[in-house]
Scaffold this motif. Sequence first.
Motif, PDB file in Angstrom:
ATOM      1  N   LEU A  71       0.825  -1.218   0.000  1.00  0.00           N
ATOM      2  CA  LEU A  71       0.000   0.000   0.000  1.00  0.00           C
ATOM      3  C   LEU A  71       0.854   1.261   0.000  1.00  0.00           C
ATOM      4  O   LEU A  71       0.477   2.277  -0.585  1.00  0.00           O
ATOM      5  CB  LEU A  71      -0.959  -0.004   1.209  1.00  0.00           C
ATOM      6  CG  LEU A  71      -2.008   1.106   1.201  1.00  0.00           C
ATOM      7  CD1 LEU A  71      -2.941   0.949   0.014  1.00  0.00           C
ATOM      8  CD2 LEU A  71      -2.823   1.107   2.485  1.00  0.00           C
ATOM      9  N   SER A  77      -4.352   8.471  -3.758  1.00  0.00           N
ATOM     10  CA  SER A  77      -5.809   8.386  -3.592  1.00  0.00           C
ATOM     11  C   SER A  77      -6.214   7.014  -3.066  1.00  0.00           C
ATOM     12  O   SER A  77      -7.130   6.899  -2.250  1.00  0.00           O
ATOM     13  CB  SER A  77      -6.502   8.669  -4.930  1.00  0.00           C
ATOM     14  OG  SER A  77      -5.962   7.837  -5.938  1.00  0.00           O
ATOM     15  N   LEU A  78      -5.501   5.959  -3.492  1.00  0.00           N
ATOM     16  CA  LEU A  78      -5.814   4.620  -2.995  1.00  0.00           C
ATOM     17  C   LEU A  78      -5.446   4.504  -1.516  1.00  0.00           C
ATOM     18  O   LEU A  78      -6.234   3.998  -0.705  1.00  0.00           O
ATOM     19  CB  LEU A  78      -5.068   3.567  -3.827  1.00  0.00           C
ATOM     20  CG  LEU A  78      -5.243   2.104  -3.407  1.00  0.00           C
ATOM     21  CD1 LEU A  78      -6.713   1.738  -3.316  1.00  0.00           C
ATOM     22  CD2 LEU A  78      -4.550   1.171  -4.379  1.00  0.00           C
ATOM     23  N   SER A  81      -8.107   6.243   0.469  1.00  0.00           N
ATOM     24  CA  SER A  81      -9.415   5.563   0.469  1.00  0.00           C
ATOM     25  C   SER A  81      -9.415   4.363   1.411  1.00  0.00           C
ATOM     26  O   SER A  81     -10.455   3.960   1.911  1.00  0.00           O
ATOM     27  CB  SER A  81      -9.816   5.061  -0.912  1.00  0.00           C
ATOM     28  OG  SER A  81      -9.197   5.764  -1.907  1.00  0.00           O
ATOM     29  N   ILE A  82      -8.232   3.771   1.636  1.00  0.00           N
ATOM     30  CA  ILE A  82      -8.174   2.624   2.541  1.00  0.00           C
ATOM     31  C   ILE A  82      -8.050   3.096   3.987  1.00  0.00           C
ATOM     32  O   ILE A  82      -8.664   2.528   4.891  1.00  0.00           O
ATOM     33  CB  ILE A  82      -6.980   1.709   2.173  1.00  0.00           C
ATOM     34  CG1 ILE A  82      -7.099   1.203   0.733  1.00  0.00           C
ATOM     35  CG2 ILE A  82      -6.862   0.532   3.130  1.00  0.00           C
ATOM     36  CD1 ILE A  82      -8.357   0.479   0.407  1.00  0.00           C
ATOM     37  N   PRO A  85     -11.462   5.220   6.154  1.00  0.00           N
ATOM     38  CA  PRO A  85     -12.555   4.501   6.823  1.00  0.00           C
ATOM     39  C   PRO A  85     -12.187   3.935   8.195  1.00  0.00           C
ATOM     40  O   PRO A  85     -13.079   3.621   8.994  1.00  0.00           O
ATOM     41  CB  PRO A  85     -12.885   3.356   5.850  1.00  0.00           C
ATOM     42  CG  PRO A  85     -12.413   3.830   4.529  1.00  0.00           C
ATOM     43  CD  PRO A  85     -11.217   4.673   4.796  1.00  0.00           C
ATOM     44  N   ILE A  86     -10.882   3.819   8.485  1.00  0.00           N
ATOM     45  CA  ILE A  86     -10.469   3.279   9.782  1.00  0.00           C
ATOM     46  C   ILE A  86     -10.915   4.201  10.928  1.00  0.00           C
ATOM     47  O   ILE A  86     -11.013   3.776  12.081  1.00  0.00           O
ATOM     48  CB  ILE A  86      -8.937   3.045   9.795  1.00  0.00           C
ATOM     49  CG1 ILE A  86      -8.537   2.129   8.629  1.00  0.00           C
ATOM     50  CG2 ILE A  86      -8.456   2.419  11.082  1.00  0.00           C
ATOM     51  CD1 ILE A  86      -9.202   0.774   8.617  1.00  0.00           C
TER      52      ILE A  86
END
Lengths: 109, 256
Positions: A71, A77-78, A81-82, A85-86
Motif C-alpha cells: 500500500l 488516492s488509494l 481511500s483505505i 474509513p479506519i
Amino acid sequence: MSEVHHIHNQDPNAGAEQRKAIWKTFWILLILTALEFVIAFTVPHGVLKISIFIVMTIVKAFYIVGEFMHLKHEAKSLIWSILVPIIFVAWLILALLLEGDAIFQAIFG
Amino acid sequence: MAAHVTTPGSVEPKMWMGGIEPMKASYGKLMMWFFLISDTFTFSALLVSYGYQRFSFPAYLGDFADFKFSNLYWPIPERVYEAVPFLHGMSLPLVFVGIMTFILIASSVTMVLAVEAGHRMDRAGVEKYMLWTILGGFTFLGCQAWEWSHFIHGTDTGSVFKVIENGVEVTKTVFGANLTENQYGPPAFADFFFFITGFHGTHVFSGVILNILIFFRAATGFYDKRGSYEMVEKVGLYWHFVDLVWVFVFTFFYLV
C-alpha cells in the motif's frame, strides 16, 4: 502489455531489491514479535505494558500493510481511500470501551 | 490500453471517463482492497466487543503467582494458553501461540515472494513459493485445531466453580470450555475465544483454498497464457490481511 515479460525474463537480477525489502520486513516483524514476548514476561501488568503492546501492534500493521500489501507504494488516492474509513473503527473502540466501563461502574462500582 | 487507440475526433481520456485506472490499480485489485476494508470492520466489531465485555467485567487484581481460574473475574491470558503439544502438564505460557504467529508471518513472506516471482513471469518461482504458503496455512490450521481441542477438553484437574443450575447455586468441577461453561473464567471469555479465533481460522481456511487454486492455475500455465500473474497479487492481498488480523488477535486476545 505483451512486451513486459520479455524484458523481465532477460534480467536475472530483476526484483533483487524488492526481495531484499521483503526479507528486511520479515526480520522487523520477527524481532518485534520476539520483543513482545520479552515484554509479556518482564514488564509488570498495567497501562504502560498495554500501551507498549498497542504501539508495537500498530508498527507491525504498518509494515504488513505498507510493504507486504504494497500500500505504501500505491497511488495517494488509494492509500487514503483505505486509511480514512479506519476512523470508524477508532470511534467504535472509544464508544464501546466507554460503554463497557459504564456497565462495570453500574454493576460493580 | 484505450489510450493507444486514436480515432479521429475522439476525446482525450480523462480521469473519470472510463478506459483508465483512476487509482492506478486494476478493477480486481481495488475490489479486493474494498472487500478487505469491509472485513476489517467485521473483525474490529468482534475484537472491540471483546474489549467491551472485558471492560464491563472485574479484572483479576491479586498477585500473578496466586492466580486461580474463577468465573468471577476475567482470566490472565498467560495462564490460559500455556499448553504445548507433546509437553503435557508443563506450563509454557504463550509458547504455542508464539509458534503459530511465526508460522503465519513466515507464510506471509513466502506469499509476497510468490507475488514478486509473478512480476518476473517466473512460473517455477510462483509454484515454489505458493507451495510453501499453502504448507504454512495448513500448519497454522493444524495448530489451531490442537489449540481448540485442548481448550475444549480443559486441564487435568478442571476448576471448581459455584454456578447457577436450574435456579439453584451448586458447586461443581468444570472441565474445559464450551459456549455455556468455561473452566478458565466467565463463559463470555470462551465465547469470544471461539468466535474470534474461529472466524479468523475460517479466513485462513478459505485463504488456503484460494492459494491452492492459484497454485493449480500457475502450474498449468494459465497465467503464462494470460500474460499476467496479477491474480497471485490479489489473493496475496487477502493472505496478508489474514496475517494482519492475527497480529491484532495476538495482541488483544493473548497478550493484554
